[in-house]
Scaffold this motif. Structure first.
Motif, PDB file in Angstrom:
ATOM      1  N   ASP A 157       0.828  -1.212   0.000  1.00 17.56           N
ATOM      2  CA  ASP A 157       0.000   0.000   0.000  1.00 17.56           C
ATOM      3  C   ASP A 157       0.858   1.257   0.000  1.00 17.56           C
ATOM      4  N   GLY A 158       1.969   1.225   0.731  1.00 13.04           N
ATOM      5  CA  GLY A 158       2.853   2.380   0.775  1.00 13.04           C
ATOM      6  C   GLY A 158       3.539   2.640  -0.549  1.00 13.04           C
ATOM      7  N   VAL A 159       3.861   1.561  -1.275  1.00 11.68           N
ATOM      8  CA  VAL A 159       4.473   1.720  -2.598  1.00 11.68           C
ATOM      9  C   VAL A 159       3.496   2.416  -3.541  1.00 11.68           C
ATOM     10  N   VAL A 160       2.238   1.959  -3.520  1.00 13.74           N
ATOM     11  CA  VAL A 160       1.225   2.579  -4.379  1.00 13.74           C
ATOM     12  C   VAL A 160       1.043   4.048  -4.014  1.00 13.74           C
ATOM     13  N   ALA A 161       0.977   4.321  -2.717  1.00 15.66           N
ATOM     14  CA  ALA A 161       0.790   5.702  -2.267  1.00 15.66           C
ATOM     15  C   ALA A 161       1.950   6.583  -2.717  1.00 15.66           C
ATOM     16  N   ALA A 162       3.176   6.067  -2.611  1.00 17.16           N
ATOM     17  CA  ALA A 162       4.348   6.850  -3.010  1.00 17.16           C
ATOM     18  C   ALA A 162       4.402   7.037  -4.518  1.00 17.16           C
ATOM     19  N   HIS A 163       4.016   6.013  -5.263  1.00 17.88           N
ATOM     20  CA  HIS A 163       4.084   6.082  -6.722  1.00 17.88           C
ATOM     21  C   HIS A 163       3.073   7.073  -7.292  1.00 17.88           C
ATOM     22  N   THR A 164       1.957   7.235  -6.627  1.00 18.78           N
ATOM     23  CA  THR A 164       0.896   8.119  -7.121  1.00 18.78           C
ATOM     24  C   THR A 164       0.904   9.498  -6.468  1.00 18.78           C
ATOM     25  N   ALA A 165       1.699   9.681  -5.422  1.00 18.73           N
ATOM     26  CA  ALA A 165       1.613  10.922  -4.635  1.00 18.73           C
ATOM     27  C   ALA A 165       2.258  12.115  -5.321  1.00 18.73           C
ATOM     28  N   THR A 166       3.281  11.874  -6.153  1.00 19.08           N
ATOM     29  CA  THR A 166       3.989  12.977  -6.802  1.00 19.08           C
ATOM     30  C   THR A 166       3.976  12.794  -8.312  1.00 19.08           C
ATOM     31  N   SER A 167       4.236  13.869  -9.017  1.00 21.88           N
ATOM     32  CA  SER A 167       4.371  13.789 -10.469  1.00 21.88           C
ATOM     33  C   SER A 167       5.765  13.319 -10.837  1.00 21.88           C
ATOM     34  N   TRP A 168       5.858  12.716 -12.001  1.00 21.16           N
ATOM     35  CA  TRP A 168       7.130  12.289 -12.573  1.00 21.16           C
ATOM     36  C   TRP A 168       7.366  13.112 -13.829  1.00 21.16           C
ATOM     37  N   ARG A 169       8.608  13.119 -14.310  1.00 20.55           N
ATOM     38  CA  ARG A 169       8.910  13.831 -15.542  1.00 20.55           C
ATOM     39  C   ARG A 169       9.653  12.889 -16.492  1.00 20.55           C
ATOM     40  N   VAL A 170       9.308  12.965 -17.771  1.00 18.32           N
ATOM     41  CA  VAL A 170       9.977  12.139 -18.781  1.00 18.32           C
ATOM     42  C   VAL A 170      11.372  12.701 -19.015  1.00 18.32           C
ATOM     43  N   ALA A 171      12.401  11.897 -18.695  1.00 17.10           N
ATOM     44  CA  ALA A 171      13.778  12.336 -18.889  1.00 17.10           C
ATOM     45  C   ALA A 171      14.241  12.074 -20.317  1.00 17.10           C
ATOM     46  N   PHE A 172      13.962  10.871 -20.820  1.00 21.88           N
ATOM     47  CA  PHE A 172      14.366  10.509 -22.177  1.00 21.88           C
ATOM     48  C   PHE A 172      13.651   9.219 -22.554  1.00 21.88           C
ATOM     49  N   GLY A 173      13.715   8.882 -23.831  1.00 27.85           N
ATOM     50  CA  GLY A 173      13.113   7.644 -24.304  1.00 27.85           C
ATOM     51  C   GLY A 173      14.183   6.659 -24.719  1.00 27.85           C
ATOM     52  N   GLY A 174      13.783   5.401 -24.867  1.00 30.52           N
ATOM     53  CA  GLY A 174      14.747   4.405 -25.285  1.00 30.52           C
ATOM     54  C   GLY A 174      14.190   3.014 -25.129  1.00 30.52           C
ATOM     55  N   PHE A 175      15.030   2.014 -25.400  1.00 37.31           N
ATOM     56  CA  PHE A 175      14.719   0.609 -25.230  1.00 37.31           C
ATOM     57  C   PHE A 175      13.752   0.106 -26.301  1.00 37.31           C
ATOM     58  N   ASP A 183       0.009  11.867 -33.811  1.00 37.27           N
ATOM     59  CA  ASP A 183       1.075  12.815 -34.146  1.00 37.27           C
ATOM     60  C   ASP A 183       1.368  13.697 -32.928  1.00 37.27           C
ATOM     61  N   PRO A 184       2.552  13.479 -32.283  1.00 36.54           N
ATOM     62  CA  PRO A 184       3.545  12.449 -32.573  1.00 36.54           C
ATOM     63  C   PRO A 184       3.111  11.086 -32.026  1.00 36.54           C
ATOM     64  N   PRO A 185       3.746   9.999 -32.472  1.00 36.37           N
ATOM     65  CA  PRO A 185       3.313   8.660 -32.053  1.00 36.37           C
ATOM     66  C   PRO A 185       3.482   8.379 -30.562  1.00 36.37           C
ATOM     67  N   ALA A 186       4.508   8.960 -29.939  1.00 35.53           N
ATOM     68  CA  ALA A 186       4.792   8.683 -28.527  1.00 35.53           C
ATOM     69  C   ALA A 186       3.876   9.490 -27.614  1.00 35.53           C
ATOM     70  N   LEU A 187       3.254   8.810 -26.656  1.00 30.15           N
ATOM     71  CA  LEU A 187       2.422   9.496 -25.669  1.00 30.15           C
ATOM     72  C   LEU A 187       3.281  10.285 -24.682  1.00 30.15           C
ATOM     73  N   LEU A 188       4.393   9.690 -24.270  1.00 27.57           N
ATOM     74  CA  LEU A 188       5.262  10.302 -23.261  1.00 27.57           C
ATOM     75  C   LEU A 188       6.540  10.802 -23.933  1.00 27.57           C
ATOM     76  N   ARG A 189       6.688  12.121 -24.001  1.00 25.88           N
ATOM     77  CA  ARG A 189       7.825  12.726 -24.677  1.00 25.88           C
ATOM     78  C   ARG A 189       8.710  13.458 -23.675  1.00 25.88           C
ATOM     79  N   PRO A 190      10.016  13.554 -23.941  1.00 25.73           N
ATOM     80  CA  PRO A 190      10.940  14.193 -22.998  1.00 25.73           C
ATOM     81  C   PRO A 190      10.447  15.559 -22.536  1.00 25.73           C
ATOM     82  N   GLY A 191      10.481  15.754 -21.217  1.00 25.35           N
ATOM     83  CA  GLY A 191      10.032  17.005 -20.618  1.00 25.35           C
ATOM     84  C   GLY A 191       8.605  16.979 -20.126  1.00 25.35           C
ATOM     85  N   ALA A 192       7.794  16.018 -20.586  1.00 24.62           N
ATOM     86  CA  ALA A 192       6.392  15.958 -20.168  1.00 24.62           C
ATOM     87  C   ALA A 192       6.281  15.539 -18.710  1.00 24.62           C
ATOM     88  N   THR A 193       5.232  16.000 -18.064  1.00 25.55           N
ATOM     89  CA  THR A 193       4.963  15.645 -16.676  1.00 25.55           C
ATOM     90  C   THR A 193       3.908  14.552 -16.639  1.00 25.55           C
TER      91      THR A 193
END
Length: 211
Positions: A110-128, A193-203
């Motif tokens: 439960d704490g992992v879920v709470a921590a994962h959803t409590a703050t925003s993340w930012r896209v640093a880069f794409g790959g893989f 357009d563009p195909p990627a949903l999560l692009r560098p810099g997005a929150t």
């Protein structure tokens, strides 16, 4: 920050971490520097491709004077400060490694879920893989190592953690991240357009569908 040549048409910025990468990419793009054809982020570097006819040495000197806001590399601290471009990802938590992550972090599932959803993340880069984004800026308590043994197949939409990053597998593939949930979000769509949903810099913010 160190600038070094990358062939005769580009420069590489060597940085300390992914947060600095996000900050520098944002600053360079917003500065709209003449002679910059493209900016490509990676884990600890930023590639700055020069436009035709640009003096790369002069561009390197200009980059040294770009004003960078270190705070741009941090995620937004709370939902009250949501940015207009924030992307909400709905996640069904209960992945096969949620319990292990709970033990590794001492937070419990439960704490992992709470921590994962409590703050925003930012896209640093794409790959893989096309559509895979490395997200930074989450709760530091969620920093866990990759699995000792990678899975031969991770399902599309699996949400995972590895080191300082969180990420979502856009398609079935092998992988060694700690899987804590799944999402139906379409991360890569050639008809978009563009195909990627999560692009560098997005929150990005994760939202629990069911815990």
């Amino acid at each position: 920050m160190r600038v070094r040549p990358y062939g005769d048409r580009a420069l590489i910025l060597d940085l300390a971490d992914a947060r600095e990468v996000v900050s520098w990419v944002s600053a360079i793009r917003e500065a709209r520097l003449p002679g910059v054809a493209d900016v490509v982020p990676a884990a600890r570097t930023v590639l700055v491709a020069a436009a035709d006819g640009t003096d790369v040495g002069a561009l390197a000197a200009v980059l040294q004077h770009v004003e960078v806001d270190p705070g741009r590399g941090e995620a937004e601290p709370s939902a009250a400060e949501v940015r207009d471009d924030e992307i909400v990802i709905r996640v069904e938590y209960g992945g096969p490694d949620l319990g292990d992550v709970g033990e590794l972090t001492g937070l419990g599932p439960d704490g992992v879920v709470a921590a994962h959803t409590a703050t925003s993340w930012r896209v640093a880069f794409g790959g893989f893989a096309p559509g895979f984004a490395y997200l930074v800026g989450g709760d530091p308590r969620l920093q866990v190592p990759r699995r000792h043994t990678a899975r031969t197949s991770v399902p599309s939409g699996a949400v995972g953690l590895a080191g300082e990053y969180s990420g979502i597998y856009p398609r079935p593939s092998p992988g060694g991240w700690q899987l804590i949930g799944t999402t139906d979000a379409v991360l890569w769509d050639l008809d978009r357009d563009p195909p990627a949903l999560l692009r560098p810099g997005a929150t990005v913010r994760f939202e629990a569908v069911r815990v």
